[in-house]
Design a protein around this motif. Sequence first.
Motif, PDB file in Angstrom:
ATOM      1  N   PRO A   5       0.829  -1.218   0.000  1.00  0.00           N
ATOM      2  CA  PRO A   5       0.000   0.000   0.000  1.00  0.00           C
ATOM      3  C   PRO A   5       0.856   1.257   0.000  1.00  0.00           C
ATOM      4  O   PRO A   5       2.042   1.218   0.338  1.00  0.00           O
ATOM      5  N   ASP A   6       0.245   2.363  -0.402  1.00  0.00           N
ATOM      6  CA  ASP A   6       0.897   3.649  -0.245  1.00  0.00           C
ATOM      7  C   ASP A   6       1.092   3.897   1.242  1.00  0.00           C
ATOM      8  O   ASP A   6       0.436   3.292   2.076  1.00  0.00           O
ATOM      9  N   GLN A   7       1.999   4.802   1.586  1.00  0.00           N
ATOM     10  CA  GLN A   7       2.195   5.132   2.989  1.00  0.00           C
ATOM     11  C   GLN A   7       0.903   5.641   3.592  1.00  0.00           C
ATOM     12  O   GLN A   7       0.219   6.459   2.994  1.00  0.00           O
ATOM     13  N   THR A 103      -9.899  -5.293   0.124  1.00  0.00           N
ATOM     14  CA  THR A 103     -10.975  -4.302   0.224  1.00  0.00           C
ATOM     15  C   THR A 103     -10.824  -3.467   1.487  1.00  0.00           C
ATOM     16  O   THR A 103     -10.994  -2.243   1.458  1.00  0.00           O
ATOM     17  N   TYR A 104     -10.491  -4.111   2.603  1.00  0.00           N
ATOM     18  CA  TYR A 104     -10.261  -3.383   3.856  1.00  0.00           C
ATOM     19  C   TYR A 104      -9.169  -2.330   3.659  1.00  0.00           C
ATOM     20  O   TYR A 104      -9.325  -1.169   4.057  1.00  0.00           O
ATOM     21  N   ASN A 105      -8.051  -2.713   3.058  1.00  0.00           N
ATOM     22  CA  ASN A 105      -6.944  -1.762   2.866  1.00  0.00           C
ATOM     23  C   ASN A 105      -7.388  -0.550   2.048  1.00  0.00           C
ATOM     24  O   ASN A 105      -7.049   0.592   2.386  1.00  0.00           O
ATOM     25  N   ILE A 106      -8.133  -0.781   0.990  1.00  0.00           N
ATOM     26  CA  ILE A 106      -8.592   0.339   0.153  1.00  0.00           C
ATOM     27  C   ILE A 106      -9.473   1.280   0.957  1.00  0.00           C
ATOM     28  O   ILE A 106      -9.273   2.497   0.951  1.00  0.00           O
ATOM     29  N   LEU A 107     -10.463   0.728   1.663  1.00  0.00           N
ATOM     30  CA  LEU A 107     -11.380   1.569   2.439  1.00  0.00           C
ATOM     31  C   LEU A 107     -10.662   2.290   3.578  1.00  0.00           C
ATOM     32  O   LEU A 107     -10.908   3.475   3.825  1.00  0.00           O
ATOM     33  N   ALA A 108      -9.778   1.601   4.271  1.00  0.00           N
ATOM     34  CA  ALA A 108      -9.050   2.225   5.380  1.00  0.00           C
ATOM     35  C   ALA A 108      -8.173   3.371   4.879  1.00  0.00           C
ATOM     36  O   ALA A 108      -8.115   4.435   5.492  1.00  0.00           O
ATOM     37  N   GLN A 109      -7.509   3.172   3.743  1.00  0.00           N
ATOM     38  CA  GLN A 109      -6.642   4.218   3.203  1.00  0.00           C
ATOM     39  C   GLN A 109      -7.435   5.386   2.641  1.00  0.00           C
ATOM     40  O   GLN A 109      -6.901   6.488   2.512  1.00  0.00           O
ATOM     41  N   GLU A 110      -8.700   5.170   2.335  1.00  0.00           N
ATOM     42  CA  GLU A 110      -9.573   6.274   1.919  1.00  0.00           C
ATOM     43  C   GLU A 110     -10.047   7.092   3.120  1.00  0.00           C
ATOM     44  O   GLU A 110     -10.749   8.080   2.950  1.00  0.00           O
ATOM     45  N   GLY A 111      -9.712   6.629   4.325  1.00  0.00           N
ATOM     46  CA  GLY A 111     -10.145   7.336   5.528  1.00  0.00           C
ATOM     47  C   GLY A 111     -11.475   6.872   6.071  1.00  0.00           C
ATOM     48  O   GLY A 111     -12.039   7.506   6.959  1.00  0.00           O
ATOM     49  N   ARG A 112     -11.986   5.764   5.563  1.00  0.00           N
ATOM     50  CA  ARG A 112     -13.269   5.217   6.040  1.00  0.00           C
ATOM     51  C   ARG A 112     -13.074   4.557   7.398  1.00  0.00           C
ATOM     52  O   ARG A 112     -12.028   3.993   7.683  1.00  0.00           O
ATOM     53  N   ASP A 113     -14.096   4.610   8.217  1.00  0.00           N
ATOM     54  CA  ASP A 113     -14.109   3.932   9.507  1.00  0.00           C
ATOM     55  C   ASP A 113     -14.633   2.522   9.268  1.00  0.00           C
ATOM     56  O   ASP A 113     -15.837   2.298   9.176  1.00  0.00           O
ATOM     57  N   VAL A 114     -13.721   1.567   9.132  1.00  0.00           N
ATOM     58  CA  VAL A 114     -14.052   0.235   8.671  1.00  0.00           C
ATOM     59  C   VAL A 114     -13.384  -0.813   9.562  1.00  0.00           C
ATOM     60  O   VAL A 114     -12.350  -0.552  10.172  1.00  0.00           O
ATOM     61  N   ALA A 115     -14.002  -1.982   9.631  1.00  0.00           N
ATOM     62  CA  ALA A 115     -13.400  -3.123  10.317  1.00  0.00           C
ATOM     63  C   ALA A 115     -13.489  -4.335   9.398  1.00  0.00           C
ATOM     64  O   ALA A 115     -14.421  -4.437   8.589  1.00  0.00           O
ATOM     65  N   VAL A 116     -12.524  -5.224   9.529  1.00  0.00           N
ATOM     66  CA  VAL A 116     -12.544  -6.467   8.784  1.00  0.00           C
ATOM     67  C   VAL A 116     -12.501  -7.613   9.798  1.00  0.00           C
ATOM     68  O   VAL A 116     -11.713  -7.584  10.731  1.00  0.00           O
ATOM     69  N   ALA A 117     -13.414  -8.552   9.629  1.00  0.00           N
ATOM     70  CA  ALA A 117     -13.469  -9.750  10.481  1.00  0.00           C
ATOM     71  C   ALA A 117     -13.026 -10.920   9.617  1.00  0.00           C
ATOM     72  O   ALA A 117     -13.687 -11.233   8.623  1.00  0.00           O
TER      73      ALA A 117
END
Length: 120
Positions: A5-7, A103-117
């Motif tokens: 991922p990007d930094q 998918t988690y990495n993309i959403l998290a890096q977009e600044g979304r408040d996300v969790a992956v189980a």
Amino acid sequence: MKLQPDQSDVQTIRAHGPGWVAVGSEKITHNVIIGSRGQQLAWAGGFDDLGPEHFAQLADMKVEVVIFGSGSRIRFPKPAWVAPLMAARIGIETMDTAAACRTYNILAQEGRDVAVALLL
């Protein structure tokens, strides 16, 4: 598969393989919940052990969306299991664990408040 991922300042999954994921320098070999706010919690024993209480744990995180990685193949949770998420108006998406990591990495890096189980 190694992910590059990007930094980013958020917690991301840097690699994954059968039965494991790597977050930072840590290799995790048990089922886990990973949150974009830095949460990292042990999770259910396996798909057949899941129940509403496991998804209630996710609802308590109060994120925008939950990504459910169901293992090496897609297995959808029973509607009764995800009822706590629906009651909290939290979206859930089901996919295999490899796709869930990406998918988690993309959403998290977009600044979304996300969790992956993840079921590993």
